[in-house]
Design an enzyme around this catalytic site. Structure first.
Site, PDB file in Angstrom:
ATOM      1  N   CYS A   1     -30.909 -40.257  -7.942  1.00 46.52           N
ATOM      2  CA  CYS A   1     -29.699 -41.413  -7.577  1.00 46.52           C
ATOM      3  C   CYS A   1     -28.802 -41.222  -8.721  1.00 46.52           C
ATOM      4  O   CYS A   1     -29.120 -40.803  -9.765  1.00 46.52           O
ATOM      5  CB  CYS A   1     -30.495 -42.758  -7.580  1.00 46.52           C
ATOM      6  SG  CYS A   1     -31.704 -42.974  -6.209  1.00 46.52           S
TER       7      CYS A   1
ATOM      8  N   ASP B   1      10.623 -34.954 -23.740  1.00 52.65           N
ATOM      9  CA  ASP B   1      10.864 -35.993 -22.712  1.00 52.65           C
ATOM     10  C   ASP B   1      11.555 -37.102 -22.998  1.00 52.65           C
ATOM     11  O   ASP B   1      11.095 -37.728 -24.041  1.00 52.65           O
ATOM     12  CB  ASP B   1       9.476 -36.251 -22.078  1.00 52.65           C
ATOM     13  CG  ASP B   1       9.630 -37.209 -20.762  1.00 52.65           C
ATOM     14  OD1 ASP B   1       9.945 -36.885 -19.746  1.00 52.65           O
ATOM     15  OD2 ASP B   1       9.383 -38.511 -21.044  1.00 52.65           O
TER      16      ASP B   1
END
Length: 501
Positions: free
Chosen positions: A34, A460
């Site tokens: 699980c 940038d």
């Protein structure tokens, strides 16, 4: 992240979603493994065996849980470190499994610049299983999802997952999952309800809601949902995408060349740490591919436990810490790269306008439940074969036209692949060799199309404005403190310009 058994059991007791996808528990009394978020009755400590991935749990003799569904767990968060080779190889295997592609390990090793033997040794040392066992596990998890969430025939599921025959698929599935493909469908009555309609998960026109395919994808908290939604909303292209006031994001999609196009809609379920996705029935045969694209578009596999501590090196207190920063990618690598090129030296709004014109001129029409969503993003083939003058008429300068068509030609002919399974260095070098694509564009394409976590466009304007300098060299030097998660630092810096914090 490796945990001692007692610490892993405490994670299981608390259902801590931060460990989802990087911790699995096998229960010896049931033979089932699980996720840590599973809500079944807590097993006894002495019955628990802990694993770092689903493939290891499967190799340990456990079958996947039908309730928490390990196939929905977040995937790997790639890091640029000594174990990065093994993780990048695993991600390439996951990509091949999700896309139903054949795999040759020597070819993957060559792309990563190492020998086949070295890759096998590093992979087994880091993941605890062989690459082939890992690939088989990924294919079986995809098959489990297709059998549960779609009405595809078993033969179609086998083909979609890359098995050479249905007989081979049935044998491997039965051996590994302790259940036949048809037996899984009988054990999952919810699947039949879904195929017959079920309760709509998202708000759709009644005529189509009952036929839509419905899935959920998990992520590790925290997740900056507001930041991602702002980013996507500011870049929605009319005809292709839309975001409403409730955070429902919709878009058209052609998931692969030659496949039937369609649409998808999604929204966040923060209380469950999941994203709910609904898509047109035409996309059902490509569910694995669609899931991978959505995971990439929303950066659902990121691991904030690794990323957030590094972002603490940003120049606080100028910036308020925002947990769970994500780097939104795109549902198509070529589309993301085109947007980057059109965004050269212009604002986000101007780039959106140019992209809208490109879509209106070259995008094929498609039907969706929403009249305003009626176009597909132009394919690489379409843009490569379009007259340069027709693209220039849209207000796109000659240099950008040349860059778009050069990129489109390379992608169309298969010489450049723009996806998270592509080899980074070779792909970036191929991009740098194209006309009109400089380092700024290369870094942003690596960041958004290739899902590279350490991309950094030092020149940038937004990054420099956020840091209060126009010295790109100083910015690059400063960014060394944010490795290997500089892409996330870029998102946080851009975000600070939007929110002022």
């Amino acid at each position: 992240m490796t945990l001692e058994p007692d610490a892993a059991y405490r994670v299981l007791q608390s259902h801590d979603a931060r460990f989802d996808g990087r911790l699995f528990v096998g229960v010896t009394s049931t033979g089932i493994y699980c996720r840590p978020v599973c809500r079944v009755r807590l097993p006894r400590r002495e019955n628990c065996r802990f694993f770092a991935n689903a493939a290891s749990a499967e190799q340990g003799g456990f079958r996947p849980c039908l309730r928490c569904r390990p196939e929905l767990a977040p995937g790997l968060s790639l890091v640029d470190s000594p174990q990065g080779l093994a993780q990048h190889a695993a991600r390439m295997l996951e990509y091949a499994a999700r896309h139903g592609q054949p795999v040759q390990l020597p070819a993957i090793a060559a792309k990563l610049g190492v020998t086949d033997r070295h890759l096998r040794r590093i992979f087994a040392a880091w993941h605890g299983v062989t690459p082939i066992d890992y690939l088989t596990n990924q294919r079986l998890l995809l098959a489990k999802q297709l059998l549960t969430d779609t009405a595809l025939s078993v033969a179609d599921v086998a083909a979609a997952c890359g098995f050479e025959s249905q007989r081979r698929f049935n044998a491997v599935f039965s051996e590994r999952c302790r259940l036949s493909p048809s037996g899984l469908r009988r054990a999952q009555p919810r699947a039949l309800a879904r195929r017959r309609g079920g309760t709509p998960l998202l708000r759709l026109p009644d005529a189509l809601a009952c036929d839509a395919l419905k899935v959920r994808l998990a992520y590790r908290p925290p997740y900056d949902i507001a930041g991602v939604q702002r980013f996507l909303a500011a870049r929605c292209i009319a005809g292709v995408e839309a975001m409403d006031d409730q955070g429902l994001w919709r878009r058209t999609l052609a998931a692969s060349q030659g496949a039937a196009p369609g649409w998808l809609a999604l929204q966040f379920l923060p209380e469950r740490h999941e994203v709910e996705v609904m898509m047109s029935p035409s996309l059902a045969p490509q569910l694995g591919r669609i899931n991978a694209l959505v995971r990439h578009a929303l950066d659902l596999d990121a691991d904030p436990a690794l990323i957030d501590p590094v972002l603490a090196a940003l120049p606080w207190p100028r910036f308020t810490a925002v947990p769970g920063i994500r780097v939104p990618g795109g549902c198509d690598g070529f589309e993301s790269a085109v947007r980057v090129i059109l965004g050269q030296q212009v604002t986000v709004a101007a780039a959106r306008t140019l992209t809208r014109r490109l879509v209106e001129r070259f995008g094929e029409t498609v039907e969706t439940p929403w009249p305003e969503l009626n176009r597909l993003f132009p394919s690489a083939r379409t843009l490569a074969q379009a007259p340069a003058s027709a693209i220039g008429e849209l207000g796109i300068v000659r240099q950008r036209v040349g860059a778009l068509q050069a990129l489109a030609a390379e992608v169309h002919h298969g010489r450049i692949a723009l996806d998270r399974g592509a080899p980074l260095a070779a792909t970036l070098d191929a991009l740098r060799a194209l006309p009109g694509i400089g380092e700024w564009s290369v870094q942003l394409i690596a960041m958004r199309a290739l899902a590279w976590p350490d991309a950094f466009p030092a020149s940038d304007i937004g990054v420099m404005n956020a840091l209060g300098t126009r010295d790109a060299k100083a910015v690059a030097a400063m960014s060394e403190n944010w490795r290997p998660w500089r892409s996330y630092a870029v998102m946080r810096l851009w975000q600070s310009l939007e929110t002022g914090t």
